[in-house]
Motif scaffolding. Structure first.
Motif, PDB file in Angstrom:
ATOM      1  N   ARG A 331       0.803  -1.223   0.000  1.00 14.47           N
ATOM      2  CA  ARG A 331       0.000   0.000   0.000  1.00 14.47           C
ATOM      3  C   ARG A 331       0.832   1.267   0.000  1.00 14.47           C
ATOM      4  O   ARG A 331       0.333   2.348  -0.250  1.00 14.47           O
ATOM      5  CB  ARG A 331      -0.879  -0.003   1.255  1.00 14.47           C
ATOM      6  N   GLU A 332       2.095   1.120   0.354  1.00 14.72           N
ATOM      7  CA  GLU A 332       2.999   2.266   0.476  1.00 14.72           C
ATOM      8  C   GLU A 332       2.401   3.342   1.375  1.00 14.72           C
ATOM      9  O   GLU A 332       2.423   4.536   1.054  1.00 14.72           O
ATOM     10  CB  GLU A 332       3.351   2.841  -0.906  1.00 14.72           C
ATOM     11  N   MET A 333       1.797   2.899   2.472  1.00 12.74           N
ATOM     12  CA  MET A 333       1.179   3.873   3.363  1.00 12.74           C
ATOM     13  C   MET A 333       2.264   4.672   4.078  1.00 12.74           C
ATOM     14  O   MET A 333       3.316   4.133   4.403  1.00 12.74           O
ATOM     15  CB  MET A 333       0.250   3.188   4.357  1.00 12.74           C
ATOM     16  N   PRO A 334       2.011   5.963   4.292  1.00 10.40           N
ATOM     17  CA  PRO A 334       3.007   6.751   5.015  1.00 10.40           C
ATOM     18  C   PRO A 334       3.061   6.288   6.469  1.00 10.40           C
ATOM     19  O   PRO A 334       2.010   6.166   7.111  1.00 10.40           O
ATOM     20  CB  PRO A 334       2.482   8.181   4.899  1.00 10.40           C
ATOM     21  N   LEU A 335       4.234   5.993   6.942  1.00 10.65           N
ATOM     22  CA  LEU A 335       4.389   5.534   8.323  1.00 10.65           C
ATOM     23  C   LEU A 335       5.351   6.470   9.036  1.00 10.65           C
ATOM     24  O   LEU A 335       6.242   7.040   8.409  1.00 10.65           O
ATOM     25  CB  LEU A 335       4.961   4.115   8.349  1.00 10.65           C
ATOM     26  N   SER A 336       5.156   6.603  10.340  1.00 17.84           N
ATOM     27  CA  SER A 336       6.066   7.460  11.095  1.00 17.84           C
ATOM     28  C   SER A 336       6.686   6.645  12.228  1.00 17.84           C
ATOM     29  O   SER A 336       5.997   5.818  12.843  1.00 17.84           O
ATOM     30  CB  SER A 336       5.256   8.645  11.636  1.00 17.84           C
ATOM     31  N   PRO A 337       7.960   6.880  12.509  1.00 21.85           N
ATOM     32  CA  PRO A 337       8.609   6.149  13.606  1.00 21.85           C
ATOM     33  C   PRO A 337       7.954   6.416  14.962  1.00 21.85           C
ATOM     34  O   PRO A 337       8.239   5.724  15.933  1.00 21.85           O
ATOM     35  CB  PRO A 337      10.053   6.668  13.594  1.00 21.85           C
ATOM     36  N   SER A 338       7.046   7.398  15.004  1.00 22.92           N
ATOM     37  CA  SER A 338       6.343   7.612  16.273  1.00 22.92           C
ATOM     38  C   SER A 338       5.230   6.570  16.463  1.00 22.92           C
ATOM     39  O   SER A 338       4.668   6.443  17.545  1.00 22.92           O
ATOM     40  CB  SER A 338       5.737   9.017  16.314  1.00 22.92           C
ATOM     41  N   GLN A 339       4.918   5.831  15.390  1.00 20.22           N
ATOM     42  CA  GLN A 339       3.917   4.757  15.516  1.00 20.22           C
ATOM     43  C   GLN A 339       4.627   3.455  15.914  1.00 20.22           C
ATOM     44  O   GLN A 339       5.824   3.308  15.668  1.00 20.22           O
ATOM     45  CB  GLN A 339       3.249   4.479  14.167  1.00 20.22           C
ATOM     46  N   ALA A 340       3.861   2.516  16.465  1.00 17.93           N
ATOM     47  CA  ALA A 340       4.383   1.157  16.627  1.00 17.93           C
ATOM     48  C   ALA A 340       3.590   0.264  15.673  1.00 17.93           C
ATOM     49  O   ALA A 340       2.494   0.634  15.238  1.00 17.93           O
ATOM     50  CB  ALA A 340       4.205   0.694  18.062  1.00 17.93           C
ATOM     51  N   ALA A 341       4.159  -0.871  15.323  1.00 17.10           N
ATOM     52  CA  ALA A 341       3.455  -1.795  14.423  1.00 17.10           C
ATOM     53  C   ALA A 341       3.229  -3.111  15.141  1.00 17.10           C
ATOM     54  O   ALA A 341       4.076  -3.565  15.908  1.00 17.10           O
ATOM     55  CB  ALA A 341       4.275  -2.012  13.166  1.00 17.10           C
ATOM     56  N   LEU A 342       2.068  -3.688  14.888  1.00 16.96           N
ATOM     57  CA  LEU A 342       1.706  -4.933  15.558  1.00 16.96           C
ATOM     58  C   LEU A 342       1.335  -5.972  14.504  1.00 16.96           C
ATOM     59  O   LEU A 342       0.511  -5.685  13.623  1.00 16.96           O
ATOM     60  CB  LEU A 342       0.518  -4.659  16.486  1.00 16.96           C
ATOM     61  N   PHE A 343       1.929  -7.145  14.597  1.00 20.07           N
ATOM     62  CA  PHE A 343       1.656  -8.208  13.627  1.00 20.07           C
ATOM     63  C   PHE A 343       1.073  -9.390  14.378  1.00 20.07           C
ATOM     64  O   PHE A 343       1.612  -9.791  15.408  1.00 20.07           O
ATOM     65  CB  PHE A 343       2.940  -8.573  12.875  1.00 20.07           C
ATOM     66  N   ILE A 344      -0.027  -9.912  13.848  1.00 22.10           N
ATOM     67  CA  ILE A 344      -0.719 -10.996  14.544  1.00 22.10           C
ATOM     68  C   ILE A 344      -0.631 -12.225  13.656  1.00 22.10           C
ATOM     69  O   ILE A 344      -1.006 -12.173  12.476  1.00 22.10           O
ATOM     70  CB  ILE A 344      -2.190 -10.622  14.810  1.00 22.10           C
ATOM     71  N   SER A 345      -0.115 -13.309  14.203  1.00 19.53           N
ATOM     72  CA  SER A 345       0.038 -14.511  13.393  1.00 19.53           C
ATOM     73  C   SER A 345       0.137 -15.727  14.296  1.00 19.53           C
ATOM     74  O   SER A 345       1.001 -15.782  15.177  1.00 19.53           O
ATOM     75  CB  SER A 345       1.296 -14.395  12.532  1.00 19.53           C
ATOM     76  N   GLN A 346      -0.751 -16.680  14.082  1.00 19.70           N
ATOM     77  CA  GLN A 346      -0.672 -17.920  14.847  1.00 19.70           C
ATOM     78  C   GLN A 346       0.674 -18.579  14.603  1.00 19.70           C
ATOM     79  O   GLN A 346       1.424 -18.849  15.525  1.00 19.70           O
ATOM     80  CB  GLN A 346      -1.825 -18.831  14.427  1.00 19.70           C
ATOM     81  N   SER A 347       0.979 -18.821  13.332  1.00 14.75           N
ATOM     82  CA  SER A 347       2.200 -19.572  12.986  1.00 14.75           C
ATOM     83  C   SER A 347       3.459 -18.735  13.147  1.00 14.75           C
ATOM     84  O   SER A 347       4.535 -19.261  13.393  1.00 14.75           O
ATOM     85  CB  SER A 347       2.111 -20.039  11.538  1.00 14.75           C
ATOM     86  N   GLY A 348       3.316 -17.424  12.955  1.00 21.21           N
ATOM     87  CA  GLY A 348       4.500 -16.561  12.955  1.00 21.21           C
ATOM     88  C   GLY A 348       5.335 -16.717  11.696  1.00 21.21           C
ATOM     89  O   GLY A 348       6.488 -16.273  11.643  1.00 21.21           O
ATOM     90  N   GLU A 349       4.763 -17.337  10.666  1.00 22.54           N
ATOM     91  CA  GLU A 349       5.527 -17.576   9.438  1.00 22.54           C
ATOM     92  C   GLU A 349       4.818 -17.059   8.191  1.00 22.54           C
ATOM     93  O   GLU A 349       5.354 -17.204   7.089  1.00 22.54           O
ATOM     94  CB  GLU A 349       5.780 -19.091   9.238  1.00 22.54           C
ATOM     95  N   THR A 350       3.625 -16.510   8.302  1.00 22.59           N
ATOM     96  CA  THR A 350       2.859 -16.126   7.116  1.00 22.59           C
ATOM     97  C   THR A 350       3.636 -15.099   6.281  1.00 22.59           C
ATOM     98  O   THR A 350       4.054 -14.050   6.793  1.00 22.59           O
ATOM     99  CB  THR A 350       1.487 -15.584   7.563  1.00 22.59           C
TER     100      THR A 350
END
Ligand code: G6P
Length: 608
Positions: A331-350
């Motif tokens: 998506r090339e969304m604008p991101l700022s280092p003031s944000q945190a990112a959260l990834f949700i994955s059962q397997s942790g490999e998707t």
């Protein structure tokens, strides 16, 4: 999303390879195959379909040999028949592969022009063909591997066996996971530590760009230029898990009924119930310091994230950007280092979730991962890991991982709300009291509704289309209900925001499409009931999933009403997940589908 395994052993390995494949079947089950070297001869057995077909074949024609590789397939290139099943053999080279070789058609044309004869339609065969060509040219096996690795592009975990070197296995990773297992006088390779758990708990995870050479005495690891690299050996917890169905007919059923126990386990990691406080040390991200959260995930994990969005925004006033990972990453969304990112994955490999994580990392965001597999790539590449502690989930359709993801997200949202001064100490206590009650309520709900769900599933199985509706956190739940039903019963189902009904789906309403309305007696109840009225007025048939207060407040005729106890809005998504899981499960069982391994799906999706 295939599963691969290899052993350089002391005695016959075929049976152990198949045992490891059984633990990898969640990665795909279109076909399976095993190959070994014995007395200078390389031989293989392959079979279309589930692993038991391969087991039957091996029973009739056993394979001797102390070195071998094996594979369970989720088809990408080429139909799932025996010819396309791995291992692929070309002139004394055997290959198993998980992933996609993206430049395979270019390589295939090139090799064909040089006279190569391809036996399969797979992308994998170009790896075997390239290696065989280099060996014919007199290049030693190790150098041939490096040359091949520098030609192929894409995502792969590869295991290779050379007939001329029966005491060695070679492996490479670029994308999908691969683990080395250290035994006593024998060595192992597998897609994950659970596959290797019966053999060893001493594991070395390869990272992208690693090339490994295994003999009975150990492993040497290099980069793709042939320079030695060193990777840590660690003790895996995978062996601690018992992977069987217990008294249940299917893993999915077992996992549904395990939820009260695993949720309680997960909660106690995040909540100190003695003092009724969130354990701040378990929250890992400085929620006070961030301006927002970017959340990304796939499938059921994405829907858990969507529920989380409601919580983080409401309870912590933290803006959340959320998208499915396959969109997020491009998506090339604008991101700022003031944000945190959260990834949700059962397997942790998707694959898509991992790619989104790396995109956020490049943009300087602090990375958190809500994962079930603590040793997974996503966990290893994150700054803060939030384990969901659900234990191995074997059923392809996610159930306990979903509710454990929700429990963890609820805890994090409360922690964030406290850190940001939105939730007072008294409110925190009250919210945690609700969370503490959840396992008990879940256990009683599972008991209470089981017979009704079983009976209702007989009616539901007669329909071809089903619509799920909900508002607020019940909206992602409606989508999860639809996803569960279509995944395992193959009935077409859609989940919609109840307010969107009149903007399209209402055109479909008739007596042939049941509408499942998820509506606890919360702030949205009246509005959702109005939408139900709109369905009823058009002759639609309603399955109403509500609580005692909701059942008392509505007089609309329904096809069925499922009445759950009144619970606080915070925990409603976890409690209301239970009827939608059971309804999908029993419908699938009634229809006779393969509940744990539904067609075309796989549990771990390591390709784009
Ligand atoms: C597959 C599984 C789903 C899962 C999704 C994301 O589609 O069948 O159950 O929700 O992948 O997997 P993850 O391991 O990242 O949660």
């Amino acid at each position: 999303m295939c599963g691969i395994v290899g052993i350089v052993g002391k005695d016959a390995v075929a049976e152990r390879l198949v045992d490891a494949l059984r633990r990898l079947e969640y990665r795909g089950y279109d076909s399976a195959g095993v190959a070994t070297i014995h007395e200078g001869r390389m031989a293989r057995r392959r079979a279309e379909g589930k692993l038991f077909n391969l087991e039957n074949r091996l029973h009739d024609e056993p394979l001797p040999g102390a070195t071998g590789i094996a594979h369970t397939r989720w088809a990408t290139h080429g139909v799932p028949n025996e010819t396309n099943a791995h291992p692929h053999f070309v002139d004394g080279v055997a290959v198993v592969h998980n992933g996609i070789i993206e430049n395979f058609s270019e390589l295939r044309e090139e090799l064909k022009a040089e006279g190569a004869d391809f036996a399969s339609q797979t992308d994998t065969e170009v790896v075997a063909q390239l290696l065989a060509k280099y060996i014919r040219e007199g290049i030693p096996a190790r150098a041939a591997m490096l040359k091949m690795l520098n030609r192929v592009k894409g995502a792969y975990a590869l295991l290779v066996m050379f007939r001329e070197d029966p005491n060695t296995l070679m492996a490479a990773r670029s994308g999908p996971p691969l683990a080395i297992g250290h035994g006593r006088g024998e060595m192992f390779l597998g897609s994950d530590a659970i596959a290797l758990a019966p053999f060893t708990n001493e594991i070395t995870y390869l990272v992208d760009g690693d090339f490994a050479v295994l003999t009975r005495d150990g492993a040497k690891i290099f980069d793709f230029s042939g320079n030695p690299v060193s990777r840590q050996r660690q003790v895996s917890q995978a062996a601690a898990y018992v992977v069987d169905k217990g008294n249940h007919r299917h893993f999915m059923e077992k996992e549904i009924y395990e939820q009260p126990e695993v949720i309680s386990h997960a909660l106690s990691h995040y909540v100190d119930f003695a003092s009724n406080r969130i354990r701040v040390d378990a929250t890992g991200i400085d929620f006070k310091a961030i301006s927002g959260l970017a959340v990304s995930a796939c499938g059921t994990a994405y829907l858990a994230g969507l529920v989380g969005k409601y919580w983080f925004e409401r309870y912590a006033r933290l803006p959340v950007e959320i998208d499915v990972a396959s969109e997020f990453r491009y998506r090339e969304m604008p991101l700022s280092p003031s944000q945190a990112a959260l990834f949700i994955s059962q397997s942790g490999e998707t694959a898509d979730t991992l790619a989104s994580l790396r995109y956020c990392k490049e943009n300087g965001l602090k990375i958190g991962a809500v994962v079930n597999v603590k040793e997974s790539t996503i966990a290893r590449e994150s700054d803060a890991v939030f384990p969901i502690l659900a234990g191995p989930e074997i059923g392809v359709a996610s159930t306990k991982a979903f509710t454990c993801q929700l429990a963890v997200l609820a805890s994090l949202a409360i922690g964030a709300g406290c850190a940001r001064g939105i939730i007072s100490a008294d409110e925190e206590k009250a919210m945690l009291k609700h969370l503490a009650e959840m396992p008990r309520i879940m256990a009683s709900v599972l008991n209470l509704i089981q017979p009704q769900m079983e009976a209702l599933s007989r009616d539901l199985s007669k329909y071809k289309d089903v619509l799920y509706l909900g508002r607020g956190t019940s909206f992602p739940l409606a989508m999860e209900g639809a996803l569960k039903l279509k995944e395992i019963s193959y009935i077409h189902a859609e989940g919609y925001a109840a307010g969107e009904l009149k903007h399209g789906p209402i055109a479909l309403i008739d007596e042939n499409m049941p509408v499942i309305v998820i509506a606890p007696h919360d702030r949205f109840f009246e509005k959702t009931v109005s939408n139900m009225q709109e369905v009823a007025a058009r002759g639609g048939r309603i399955i109403f999933i509500t609580d005692e207060a909701g059942a008392a407040a509505s007089t609309l005729p329904t096809m069925a009403t499922i009445t759950l106890p009144n619970v606080d809005e915070l925990i409603a998504p976890m409690i209301f997940a239970l009827p939608i899981q059971l309804l999908a499960y029993h419908t699938a069982v009634f229809m006779g589908t393969d509940v744990d391994q539904p067609r075309n799906l796989a549990k771990s999706v390591t390709v784009e």
